[in-house]
Design a protein around this motif. Structure first.
Motif, PDB file in Angstrom:
ATOM      1  N   SER A 213       0.831  -1.206   0.000  1.00 10.01           N
ATOM      2  CA  SER A 213       0.000   0.000   0.000  1.00 10.01           C
ATOM      3  C   SER A 213       0.867   1.258   0.000  1.00 10.01           C
ATOM      4  CB  SER A 213      -0.985   0.002   1.171  1.00 10.01           C
ATOM      5  OG  SER A 213      -0.316   0.033   2.393  1.00 10.01           O
ATOM      6  N   ALA A 214       2.016   1.231   0.669  1.00  6.25           N
ATOM      7  CA  ALA A 214       2.933   2.375   0.636  1.00  6.25           C
ATOM      8  C   ALA A 214       3.457   2.590  -0.784  1.00  6.25           C
ATOM      9  CB  ALA A 214       4.087   2.165   1.612  1.00  6.25           C
ATOM     10  N   TYR A 215       3.751   1.513  -1.484  1.00  6.87           N
ATOM     11  CA  TYR A 215       4.210   1.596  -2.869  1.00  6.87           C
ATOM     12  C   TYR A 215       3.131   2.250  -3.746  1.00  6.87           C
ATOM     13  CZ  TYR A 215       6.029   0.090  -7.405  1.00  6.87           C
ATOM     14  OH  TYR A 215       6.505   0.071  -8.694  1.00  6.87           O
ATOM     15  N   LYS A 216       1.893   1.782  -3.584  1.00  8.92           N
ATOM     16  CA  LYS A 216       0.776   2.359  -4.356  1.00  8.92           C
ATOM     17  C   LYS A 216       0.569   3.826  -4.006  1.00  8.92           C
ATOM     18  CE  LYS A 216      -1.611  -0.926  -6.681  1.00  8.92           C
ATOM     19  NZ  LYS A 216      -3.005  -1.288  -6.692  1.00  8.92           N
ATOM     20  N   LEU A 217       0.674   4.146  -2.723  1.00 10.55           N
ATOM     21  CA  LEU A 217       0.516   5.531  -2.277  1.00 10.55           C
ATOM     22  C   LEU A 217       1.575   6.422  -2.929  1.00 10.55           C
ATOM     23  CD1 LEU A 217      -0.996   7.487  -0.378  1.00 10.55           C
ATOM     24  CD2 LEU A 217       0.655   6.872   1.393  1.00 10.55           C
ATOM     25  N   GLY A 218       2.806   5.943  -2.994  1.00 12.86           N
ATOM     26  CA  GLY A 218       3.871   6.697  -3.657  1.00 12.86           C
ATOM     27  C   GLY A 218       3.580   6.929  -5.122  1.00 12.86           C
ATOM     28  N   SER A 219       3.092   5.904  -5.800  1.00 12.18           N
ATOM     29  CA  SER A 219       2.786   6.059  -7.233  1.00 12.18           C
ATOM     30  C   SER A 219       1.613   7.017  -7.440  1.00 12.18           C
ATOM     31  CB  SER A 219       2.525   4.703  -7.885  1.00 12.18           C
ATOM     32  OG  SER A 219       1.368   4.094  -7.368  1.00 12.18           O
ATOM     33  N   ILE A 220       0.677   7.030  -6.517  1.00 10.90           N
ATOM     34  CA  ILE A 220      -0.450   7.960  -6.609  1.00 10.90           C
ATOM     35  C   ILE A 220       0.022   9.394  -6.382  1.00 10.90           C
ATOM     36  CG2 ILE A 220      -2.569   8.683  -5.427  1.00 10.90           C
ATOM     37  CD1 ILE A 220      -3.196   5.659  -5.068  1.00 10.90           C
ATOM     38  N   PHE A 221       0.880   9.617  -5.392  1.00 15.88           N
ATOM     39  CA  PHE A 221       1.414  10.953  -5.134  1.00 15.88           C
ATOM     40  C   PHE A 221       2.213  11.463  -6.340  1.00 15.88           C
ATOM     41  CE2 PHE A 221       1.471  12.446  -0.524  1.00 15.88           C
ATOM     42  CZ  PHE A 221       0.306  11.779  -0.183  1.00 15.88           C
ATOM     43  N   ALA A 222       2.912  10.577  -7.028  1.00 13.55           N
ATOM     44  CA  ALA A 222       3.730  10.985  -8.178  1.00 13.55           C
ATOM     45  C   ALA A 222       2.876  11.499  -9.329  1.00 13.55           C
ATOM     46  CB  ALA A 222       4.595   9.818  -8.651  1.00 13.55           C
ATOM     47  N   LYS A 223       1.637  11.105  -9.381  1.00 13.59           N
ATOM     48  CA  LYS A 223       0.741  11.512 -10.464  1.00 13.59           C
ATOM     49  C   LYS A 223       0.062  12.851 -10.190  1.00 13.59           C
ATOM     50  CE  LYS A 223      -0.495   6.708 -11.344  1.00 13.59           C
ATOM     51  NZ  LYS A 223      -1.600   5.740 -11.254  1.00 13.59           N
ATOM     52  N   LYS A 224       0.212  13.364  -8.971  1.00 12.25           N
ATOM     53  CA  LYS A 224      -0.518  14.553  -8.562  1.00 12.25           C
ATOM     54  C   LYS A 224       0.415  15.724  -8.284  1.00 12.25           C
ATOM     55  CE  LYS A 224      -4.887  13.284  -7.374  1.00 12.25           C
ATOM     56  NZ  LYS A 224      -5.874  14.016  -8.119  1.00 12.25           N
ATOM     57  N   HIS A 225      -0.090  16.893  -8.440  1.00  7.96           N
ATOM     58  CA  HIS A 225       0.611  18.129  -8.092  1.00  7.96           C
ATOM     59  C   HIS A 225       0.431  18.385  -6.591  1.00  7.96           C
ATOM     60  CE1 HIS A 225       1.359  22.482  -7.878  1.00  7.96           C
ATOM     61  NE2 HIS A 225       2.162  22.251  -8.897  1.00  7.96           N
ATOM     62  N   ASP A 226       1.395  19.086  -5.990  1.00  7.37           N
ATOM     63  CA  ASP A 226       1.354  19.398  -4.550  1.00  7.37           C
ATOM     64  C   ASP A 226       0.005  19.941  -4.096  1.00  7.37           C
ATOM     65  OD1 ASP A 226       3.947  18.647  -4.157  1.00  7.37           O
ATOM     66  OD2 ASP A 226       4.678  20.643  -3.624  1.00  7.37           O
ATOM     67  N   LYS A 227      -0.476  20.941  -4.801  1.00  6.69           N
ATOM     68  CA  LYS A 227      -1.720  21.598  -4.405  1.00  6.69           C
ATOM     69  C   LYS A 227      -2.898  20.626  -4.457  1.00  6.69           C
ATOM     70  CE  LYS A 227      -0.322  26.226  -5.787  1.00  6.69           C
ATOM     71  NZ  LYS A 227       0.073  26.728  -4.519  1.00  6.69           N
ATOM     72  N   ASN A 228      -2.908  19.736  -5.447  1.00  3.34           N
ATOM     73  CA  ASN A 228      -3.990  18.758  -5.545  1.00  3.34           C
ATOM     74  C   ASN A 228      -3.929  17.738  -4.414  1.00  3.34           C
ATOM     75  OD1 ASN A 228      -4.887  20.017  -7.851  1.00  3.34           O
ATOM     76  ND2 ASN A 228      -3.871  18.593  -9.233  1.00  3.34           N
ATOM     77  N   ILE A 229      -2.733  17.305  -4.050  1.00  2.00           N
ATOM     78  CA  ILE A 229      -2.580  16.367  -2.932  1.00  2.00           C
ATOM     79  C   ILE A 229      -3.100  17.018  -1.656  1.00  2.00           C
ATOM     80  CG2 ILE A 229      -0.918  15.158  -1.472  1.00  2.00           C
ATOM     81  CD1 ILE A 229       0.864  14.877  -4.006  1.00  2.00           C
ATOM     82  N   GLN A 230      -2.672  18.248  -1.417  1.00  2.00           N
ATOM     83  CA  GLN A 230      -3.091  18.953  -0.214  1.00  2.00           C
ATOM     84  C   GLN A 230      -4.601  19.167  -0.184  1.00  2.00           C
ATOM     85  OE1 GLN A 230      -0.590  22.326   1.095  1.00  2.00           O
ATOM     86  NE2 GLN A 230       0.786  21.722  -0.569  1.00  2.00           N
ATOM     87  N   ASN A 231      -5.152  19.550  -1.306  1.00  2.00           N
ATOM     88  CA  ASN A 231      -6.591  19.795  -1.387  1.00  2.00           C
ATOM     89  C   ASN A 231      -7.381  18.503  -1.213  1.00  2.00           C
ATOM     90  OD1 ASN A 231      -8.906  21.455  -1.835  1.00  2.00           O
ATOM     91  ND2 ASN A 231      -8.990  20.655  -3.925  1.00  2.00           N
ATOM     92  N   ASP A 232      -6.999  17.464  -1.933  1.00  2.00           N
ATOM     93  CA  ASP A 232      -7.748  16.210  -1.902  1.00  2.00           C
ATOM     94  C   ASP A 232      -7.677  15.521  -0.539  1.00  2.00           C
ATOM     95  OD1 ASP A 232      -8.344  16.686  -4.548  1.00  2.00           O
ATOM     96  OD2 ASP A 232      -6.998  15.132  -5.344  1.00  2.00           O
TER      97      ASP A 232
END
Length: 179
Positions: free
Chosen positions: A155-174
Motif C-alpha cells: 500500500s505504501a508503494y501504491k501511495l507513492g505512485s499515486i502521489f507521483a501523479k498529482k501536483h502538490d496543491k492537488n494532494i493537499q486539497n484532496d
C-alpha cells in the motif's frame, strides 16, 4: 474455547501494536513509498523524480490505518481510494503530527543503513543503490505477521505512485492536509 479466542485476539492486537512501533517497518513503508513515487515520476520525465521530504510524513498515518491501507492497496488513483474509504481524511493532519517521531526514526534508520538519502538541492528523499529498483525483501520471523507487513509495503508503494501523479496543491486539497 471462548477464553482461547479472547487470548488470541489480544495477541494479534499486541503484535499489530508491536509492528507499528518497529522502526524497520517504518523503513519498509518509507522505502516502498519512495520507490513507488520514483517509478512513476521517472517515466513521466518529471524534473523531480523522487518525493519531497514532506510527503513522507503522511505515509505512516495512512498505511498504519487498516481501512486506509486497504483502500490504497486496491486503488490506482487518489479519488478512488477516497471514495472507497471516506475516513482517510478524518484527522490525517493530526495523525501525521502525532507520528512525526516514528517517521523521523524510520528515516534515521534508513539513512544509517544507506537505503535512503536526502537530496538537499531539491529537498527530496532519494533511493540508494542497490535499493533503487526493487522493494525490500521481507524475511520475517515466525512471531510476526508477514501478511500485514506485505500489505503495508504494497500500500505504501501504491501511495507513492499515486502521489507521483498529482501536483502538490492537488494532494493537499484532496487529502485536506498542509505541507
Amino acid at each position: 474455547m471462548i477464553n482461547e479466542r479472547n487470548t488470541n485476539s489480544a495477541l494479534e492486537k499486541y503484535n499489530l501494536f508491536e509492528l507499528m512501533q518497529n522502526d524497520a517497518l517504518a523503513v519498509i513503508a518509507l522505502h516502498s513509498f519512495t520507490l513507488g513515487y520514483h517509478i512513476i515520476a521517472k517515466n513521466r520525465k518529471s524534473d523531480i523524480v523522487f518525493p519531497k521530504i514532506e510527503y513522507l510524513f503522511f505515509v505512516l498515518p495512512i498505511v498504519y490505518n487498516y481501512s486506509a491501507m486497504l483502500s490504497f492497496l486496491n486503488s490506482n488513483e487518489l479519488y478512488t481510494a477516497l471514495m472507497k474509504e471516506h475516513s482517510i481524511l478524518l484527522g490525517l493532519q493530526e495523525r501525521a503530527y502525532k507520528m512525526t517521531e516514528q517517521t523521523y526514526d524510520g528515516l534515521n534508520l534508513a539513512f544509517s543503513k544507506k537505503i535512503l538519502n536526502i537530496d538537499k538541492d531539491h529537498g527530496t528523499i532519494i533511493l540508494q543503490r542497490p535499493y533503487t529498483t526493487k522493494k525490500l525483501v521481507l524475511a520475517m520471523s515466525a512471531n510476526t505477521s508477514y501478511d500485514s507487513v506485505k500489505q503495508i509495503q504494497d500500500s505504501a508503494y501504491k501511495l507513492g505512485s499515486i502521489f507521483a501523479k498529482k501536483h502538490d496543491k492537488n494532494i493537499q486539497n484532496d487529502l485536506n492536509i498542509r505541507f
